[in-house]
Design a protein around this motif. Sequence first.
Motif, PDB file in Angstrom:
ATOM      1  N   ILE A   1      24.409  53.770  38.095  1.00 30.26           N
ATOM      2  CA  ILE A   1      24.354  53.096  39.401  1.00 30.26           C
ATOM      3  C   ILE A   1      25.350  53.730  40.364  1.00 30.26           C
ATOM      4  O   ILE A   1      25.039  53.952  41.541  1.00 30.26           O
ATOM      5  N   TYR A   2      26.535  54.035  39.885  1.00 28.49           N
ATOM      6  CA  TYR A   2      27.535  54.691  40.742  1.00 28.49           C
ATOM      7  C   TYR A   2      27.022  56.051  41.222  1.00 28.49           C
ATOM      8  O   TYR A   2      27.177  56.394  42.399  1.00 28.49           O
ATOM      9  N   TRP A   3      26.411  56.831  40.334  1.00 30.10           N
ATOM     10  CA  TRP A   3      25.913  58.154  40.708  1.00 30.10           C
ATOM     11  C   TRP A   3      24.812  58.051  41.754  1.00 30.10           C
ATOM     12  O   TRP A   3      24.780  58.815  42.718  1.00 30.10           O
ATOM     13  N   ILE A   4      23.900  57.067  41.598  1.00 27.35           N
ATOM     14  CA  ILE A   4      22.816  56.882  42.575  1.00 27.35           C
ATOM     15  C   ILE A   4      23.376  56.456  43.927  1.00 27.35           C
ATOM     16  O   ILE A   4      22.966  56.950  44.985  1.00 27.35           O
ATOM     17  N   MET A   5      24.339  55.536  43.925  1.00 31.83           N
ATOM     18  CA  MET A   5      24.937  55.079  45.180  1.00 31.83           C
ATOM     19  C   MET A   5      25.672  56.217  45.887  1.00 31.83           C
ATOM     20  O   MET A   5      25.600  56.362  47.108  1.00 31.83           O
ATOM     21  N   MET A   6      26.370  57.050  45.127  1.00 31.69           N
ATOM     22  CA  MET A   6      27.056  58.192  45.726  1.00 31.69           C
ATOM     23  C   MET A   6      26.057  59.179  46.328  1.00 31.69           C
ATOM     24  O   MET A   6      26.310  59.773  47.391  1.00 31.69           O
ATOM     25  N   TYR A   7      24.908  59.348  45.689  1.00 28.18           N
ATOM     26  CA  TYR A   7      23.866  60.248  46.206  1.00 28.18           C
ATOM     27  C   TYR A   7      23.383  59.773  47.577  1.00 28.18           C
ATOM     28  O   TYR A   7      23.245  60.568  48.511  1.00 28.18           O
ATOM     29  N   TYR A   8      23.160  58.476  47.714  1.00 27.03           N
ATOM     30  CA  TYR A   8      22.694  57.953  49.001  1.00 27.03           C
ATOM     31  C   TYR A   8      23.840  57.863  50.016  1.00 27.03           C
ATOM     32  O   TYR A   8      23.601  57.947  51.219  1.00 27.03           O
ATOM     33  N   TYR A   9      25.059  57.703  49.537  1.00 29.57           N
ATOM     34  CA  TYR A   9      26.206  57.684  50.450  1.00 29.57           C
ATOM     35  C   TYR A   9      26.369  59.023  51.163  1.00 29.57           C
ATOM     36  O   TYR A   9      26.743  59.080  52.334  1.00 29.57           O
ATOM     37  N   LYS A  10      26.048  60.103  50.459  1.00 28.25           N
ATOM     38  CA  LYS A  10      26.148  61.438  51.058  1.00 28.25           C
ATOM     39  C   LYS A  10      25.125  61.650  52.170  1.00 28.25           C
ATOM     40  O   LYS A  10      25.303  62.526  53.011  1.00 28.25           O
ATOM     41  N   ARG A  11      24.067  60.881  52.162  1.00 29.77           N
ATOM     42  CA  ARG A  11      22.957  61.125  53.088  1.00 29.77           C
ATOM     43  C   ARG A  11      23.110  60.365  54.406  1.00 29.77           C
ATOM     44  O   ARG A  11      22.157  60.288  55.184  1.00 29.77           O
TER      45      ARG A  11
END
Length: 564
Positions: free
Chosen positions: A543-553
């Motif tokens: 979940i942290y990795w997915i949230m970080m992926y969208y945070y970058k966008r």
Amino acid sequence: MDKLLLRLFSVFVPMLAKSGVDTYQLYEIVKIKLLMDSRRPNMMFMARKSSNTTTTAPWRVLLVNLIMGGLIGMVLIISEKPMVGQTAYFFVFMVLMSLTLITDFTTVLLDVRDQYIILPKPVNDRTLAVSRILHITIYVLKQALLISVGGLIFVGFLDGIVAVPLFIVQVLEATLLSILLVNIVYLLAMKSVSPQRFKDIISYFQIGFSIVIFGIYYLLPRLIDVSALKQIDLTHYWWSYLLPPVWIAALNEVLIHPARAGIVTSLLAIAGVTAPIVSLWLIAKVLAPGFNQQLMVSASADNNSTAAVPAAGTKKQRFSIVNYLANLVARDPVENAGFRITWKLAARIREFKIKVYPAFAYVPIYFVYFTFQGKGDTLSERYAHLQHGRAYILLIYLSTFVLSAVLQNISFSEKYKPAWIYYALPITQPGKILSGMYKAIAILYYLPYCLVLGIVGVAIWGPQIINDIILAFFAGLIYGLLMALFMVKGLPFSKPVLNRQGGGRAVTSLIITSLVWLIGFGHYLLMKWETVIWILIVPVVLIYWIMMYYYKRQTWEGIELEEF
């Protein structure tokens, strides 16, 4: 109110004049400073999306101060003897005033802008230094009088209406003592250390003093038996003669309860009345000379040391841990730049460290506050109960307070103008700067702090809590990402402090904080199944990795821009 308080200080005019202060210049300088303050836009008028804040926020502040004053006023009934109750009250009161002075008014005392405007005129050091302190005193006094309303009501019921005017005098006495004692420490520091280290020492003194005050305020009532204070007689203990709150409370004992007052109490009351006068004379006569020259030398030394940083940094660039970590966790060039900028500025900016570093001490203080109560008669019994419990879950999740404190201050700076470079570069995804920023503060602050708490937890509760520490760490990172997504709407150190929105996002912050504590409660229910905790680490990391992926966008539309 400003004019009334200025007239109140006219009683000190003869003493100030004898110490070398030009009282006419002093009055004109402070009057102009107060006039400029009244014309300066209020922080609450700067909120962009909450137009109603301008009318409701002052009443909110007024209500909070009145409620706080009422709660502090309840300390007056802590003992059957009024002197003990008043000593406890003025101890809390002076702690609050000192903390307010340290956190809000140190920049006013150390401001060098007056040197460029006032010192070219025929104004001496003593006059300018005392004008700074008088300017600060007027603002703190207004807050002090508001907070003392609750105490006035309690004193009116306990000692009669006659004690109310005397209590106002005691409040003025306590406020002046708080201001003057803190300023004496600051001025002594300026006299004792080199200009190159003065500002750093003051910064760490602010941090340490605020931590000590915070710890005493929260822990002292929990670690002592309050019921024992009901029959205590302070005059039987020699160390009480050294405490300013005892001097202030003695004035009530002498004038309202003269039958109980002895020679020692009378001497303490005299000490309380004369201490502000002596302190002000000490500042004006002994410490103020050379104050402004020392400030200028300190400012120039600070600028020179700042200018020398890049040259020293280029020599050690190959061996920099910052570069190594940036290349390791932020491979994208834009994200890498955001990581390095955030790391280096967060480690150098004093104002940021003053606001953030106390949070590291608040966590263990809060932990002791919540756990070391009602568990036994002695500290050893309380510790034994703690060791056989599961309170480490509270300690681990309290560490998110550090992450919250960093994120709430990471976008703001008094020197935000250089942030134009963010918008001048051809960056299409500013979310990469923000992701680099988040990784920097997580590695610089949150990870080491969790490691320290983890080592302490393992030493107390054993290695079986390692899986709980790992799970809570990644849950905290998710909480931080939610805070960054919804609360941090600016690039690192790119927004002026005046634009900081105090209550506009309070509901959002409350919802996010409630969510992480709900996760912590679920963690507490499942912690007896060790295998389940180990398994849960995998989806939480995902979940942290997915949230970080969208945070970058994130795009420019989702970031609040500033005018440069």
